[in-house]
Design a protein around this motif. Structure first.
Motif, mmCIF file in Angstrom:
data_model
loop_
_atom_site.group_PDB
_atom_site.id
_atom_site.type_symbol
_atom_site.label_atom_id
_atom_site.label_comp_id
_atom_site.label_asym_id
_atom_site.label_seq_id
_atom_site.Cartn_x
_atom_site.Cartn_y
_atom_site.Cartn_z
ATOM 1 N N ASP A 124 0.818 -1.215 0.000
ATOM 2 C CA ASP A 124 0.000 0.000 0.000
ATOM 3 C C ASP A 124 0.850 1.264 0.000
ATOM 4 N N ILE A 125 2.011 1.212 0.603
ATOM 5 C CA ILE A 125 2.917 2.370 0.553
ATOM 6 C C ILE A 125 3.334 2.624 -0.887
ATOM 7 N N GLU A 126 3.637 1.566 -1.605
ATOM 8 C CA GLU A 126 4.086 1.715 -2.994
ATOM 9 C C GLU A 126 2.936 2.042 -3.956
ATOM 10 N N HIS A 127 1.806 1.383 -3.797
ATOM 11 C CA HIS A 127 0.750 1.481 -4.804
ATOM 12 C C HIS A 127 -0.414 2.398 -4.435
ATOM 13 N N ASP A 128 -0.601 2.683 -3.150
ATOM 14 C CA ASP A 128 -1.759 3.482 -2.732
ATOM 15 C C ASP A 128 -1.369 4.710 -1.919
ATOM 16 N N ALA A 129 -0.103 5.057 -1.933
ATOM 17 C CA ALA A 129 0.397 6.235 -1.212
ATOM 18 C C ALA A 129 0.066 6.205 0.274
ATOM 19 N N PHE A 130 -0.040 5.000 0.853
ATOM 20 C CA PHE A 130 -0.319 4.895 2.288
ATOM 21 C C PHE A 130 0.861 5.422 3.089
ATOM 22 N N TRP A 131 0.530 6.180 4.141
ATOM 23 C CA TRP A 131 1.544 6.622 5.097
ATOM 24 C C TRP A 131 0.828 7.058 6.361
ATOM 25 N N MET A 132 1.378 6.685 7.505
ATOM 26 C CA MET A 132 0.786 7.119 8.773
ATOM 27 C C MET A 132 1.477 8.393 9.237
#
Length: 186
Positions: free
Chosen positions: A83-91
């Motif tokens: 998700d970090i790579e493909h969905d720009a997830f970041w907390m």
């Protein structure tokens, strides 16, 4: 977790075609715990020592180094990195996201290592190893789409497999570092 209820767990799940092997011995439990440096909370331990669920979506704790278990253990961190790579997830709690994908993934993996260890129980369902007492929630972990699938082991077995729950249903889940925070984001 009395033996009558554990027998009902087995009976209801067997009626759905789920197989069981003999329960794990103390030595088998210890071997699994040592292999991955966690301890089974008492409720999950009681179930596994009563009877070991079997099937292609259940971990076979007699084989703690199996490809299935190793895959399930890496799933939470691997899917978060996806998700970090493909969905720009970041907390936001992690600070500024590094530009380098490898560095960003390292931050996420460090957060997962710091969080309570997730014990695979079925497919992509997990029970936190900490706190080391009965009553931890079951999380459904699909990338960063993390939801409560049961407020404790008994309520999960009721929801997932229709096992009657003899206990009063918890009014809410126990708070688990990182995993509950991710659940609230959904």
């Amino acid at each position: 977790m009395n033996s009558d209820w554990l027998e009902s767990v087995v009976a209801v799940m067997q009626s759905q075609g789920i197989g069981f092997a003999a329960g794990l011995s103390d030595a088998e439990i210890s071997r699994a715990e040592a292999a991955h440096r966690f301890r089974f909370p008492a409720d999950l331990r009681a179930l596994l020592q009563h009877a070991q669920p079997m099937g292609d979506r259940f971990p076979d704790w007699r084989e703690p180094e199996s490809a299935f278990i190793l895959d399930r253990l890496s799933w939470p961190a691997d899917s978060m990195c996806f998700d970090i790579e493909h969905d720009a997830f970041w907390m936001p709690e992690w600070g500024r996201r590094p530009e380098d994908l490898g560095a960003a993934n390292a931050v996420a993996r460090a957060a997962v290592r710091k969080a309570p260890f997730l014990i695979p129980v079925f497919a992509h369902r997990y029970l936190p190893a900490m706190p080391l007492r009965p009553g931890n929630p079951i999380f459904s972990v699909w990338q960063t789409d993390i939801i409560y699938y049961g407020f404790d082991l008994a309520s999960w077995l009721e929801k997932e497999f229709g096992v009657p729950n003899p206990l009063p249903a918890p009014s809410g889940p126990r708070e688990i570092e990182l995993w509950s925070e991710l659940e609230r984001r959904n």
